[in-house]
Scaffold this active site. Structure first.
Site, mmCIF file in Angstrom:
data_model
loop_
_atom_site.group_PDB
_atom_site.id
_atom_site.type_symbol
_atom_site.label_atom_id
_atom_site.label_comp_id
_atom_site.label_asym_id
_atom_site.label_seq_id
_atom_site.Cartn_x
_atom_site.Cartn_y
_atom_site.Cartn_z
ATOM 1 N N CYS A 183 2.449 10.058 23.829
ATOM 2 C CA CYS A 183 3.386 9.514 24.806
ATOM 3 C C CYS A 183 3.995 8.211 24.303
ATOM 4 O O CYS A 183 3.722 7.133 24.818
ATOM 5 C CB CYS A 183 2.692 9.278 26.139
ATOM 6 N N ALA A 200 -3.654 -4.928 0.482
ATOM 7 C CA ALA A 200 -4.310 -6.225 0.679
ATOM 8 C C ALA A 200 -4.370 -6.661 2.132
ATOM 9 O O ALA A 200 -5.353 -7.282 2.556
ATOM 10 C CB ALA A 200 -3.599 -7.290 -0.159
ATOM 11 N N GLY A 240 0.797 -1.213 0.000
ATOM 12 C CA GLY A 240 0.000 0.000 0.000
ATOM 13 C C GLY A 240 0.832 1.267 0.000
ATOM 14 O O GLY A 240 0.449 2.268 -0.616
#
Length: 383
Positions: free
Chosen positions: A325, A200, A73
């Protein structure tokens, strides 16, 4: 005997779908040859690649020749943004994007700016929803080459007005690149885009497979050195067994998407309601209605986010965080920061096809104790 672990981080990576596993194992035997060659085994691999492309395109409602498979991606997002800018360099050098894009898009924007280009960030409201007036003004400005908008926030789940944003882009003659990673396989793909990306392992396919869809007529030029594979859109040999598994699992999850959304949305509603009611000094963030069906995020005052994740992990719960944090960044999530919401002690819970109501109940039963314990350790009591 301790309770089994509960995985609640599907927005990062969903568990491998059984259909993906079956297809992957079969394709490892049948699809390891180079589909670009001419001998029989290579032709068989080519058949598998063509069938995977056809099935994926059909699921997305696009043409097979508009779809390319990428190594993930992130690579797809980089290609979408940088390729859109390269294809429209004569129109200008400005990239418009929302303030809550995935880091892959923001990193591409940073590269563009480092190379002398311009990037304009459009704000969102406190629910994480795009400021449509600011967006329309930004994309209508002179010199805009491409715009980028995430379909739904990967951190807080708010669904973005993609169709409206796309209409503003169309009116200005600007192509819209949409990161649909959290939507594909879960919700209908929105209209109005020119370039679309997905990943995917977000829907239960294997990691290492991304989707890049470039609509016919969109000016797009590969930002990578020339390569003859995947219509020249992404370099290198595709991981064919993984691509076959991704295509098979996408078809399976898309067929079940409506039913799965109807099952998971009430569980998310339950988490939103009970966390707000049972944990003091907590803020549930994101749009309460127009959101992904499987994801909920909340932030807790007086709690270190990294400590909270570790404490939940010791109880057997795998969740994610965009907290300020964390020792790695010491900065709040750019999404939570853009929304102007509480970022301390942030927890993102994202459900999947294997998540049960009993697991959600167990998480909700133990969460208040975990947070109270951490606050007590920090000397915060009496809340």
């Amino acid at each position: 005997m301790s309770a089994p672990p509960v995985y609640l981080d599907a927005a990062t990576a969903a568990p491998l779908h059984p259909v993906a596993r079956q297809a992957l194992l079969a394709a490892l035997d049948d699809g390891w040859a180079d589909p670009a060659k001419l001998y029989a085994r290579a032709r068989r691999a080519r058949q598998l690649l063509d069938a995977a492309r056809e099935a994926t395109a059909q699921t997305l409602g696009v043409r097979p020749d508009e779809l390319s498979f990428t190594p993930g991606g992130t690579a797809a997002a980089h290609s979408a943004v940088l390729g859109g800018l390269a294809g429209r360099r004569r129109a200008g050098d400005t990239l418009v994007h929302s303030a809550i894009e995935h880091s892959a898009v923001l990193h591409a924007a940073q590269r563009h700016v480092a190379d002398g280009g311009t990037a304009v960030s459009v704000p969102v409201d406190r629910l994480g929803r795009l400021d449509r007036e600011a967006w329309s003004a930004a994309v209508a400005a002179p010199g805009v080459a491409v715009a980028a908008l995430i379909a739904a926030s990967h951190e807080v789940g708010t669904v973005q007005p993609v169709a409206e944003a796309g209409a503003a882009c169309a009116a200005a003659g600007v192509p819209l690149a949409v990161d649909a990673a959290q939507v594909v396989g879960r919700l209908p793909v929105p209209a109005g885009w020119s370039i679309l990306t997905a990943s995917a392992h977000k829907w239960g396919g294997p990691p290492g497979v991304g989707l890049l869809v470039v609509r016919k007529g969109t000016r797009w030029e590969s930002p990578w050195p020339a390569d003859e594979r995947e219509a020249g859109r992404t370099p290198g040999v595709v991981n064919l067994p993984a691509v076959v598994a991704a295509a098979a699992s996408l078809r399976a999850v898309a067929a079940d998407a409506a039913a799965e959304a109807a099952r998971l949305a009430p569980l998310v509603d339950l988490i939103r309601a009970r966390v707000a009611a049972e944990v003091p000094d907590v803020e549930v963030v994101g749009d309460p209605a127009d959101r992904l069906p499987h994801l909920v995020t909340f932030s807790c005052l007086y709690v270190d986010g990294e400590a909270l994740l570790h404490a939940l992990d010791r109880r057997g719960f795998a969740v994610s965080s965009g907290s300020s944090c964390t020792s790695s960044t010491l900065r709040p999530s750019h999404v939570l920061e853009a929304m102007g919401v509480l970022s301390h002690g942030n927890v993102r819970v994202s459900l999947h096809r294997e998540t049960t109501a009993a697991e959600v109940d167990r998480f909700l039963a133990e969460l208040p104790q975990v947070i109270a314990g951490l606050r007590a350790e920090a000397g915060v009591v009496g809340l």
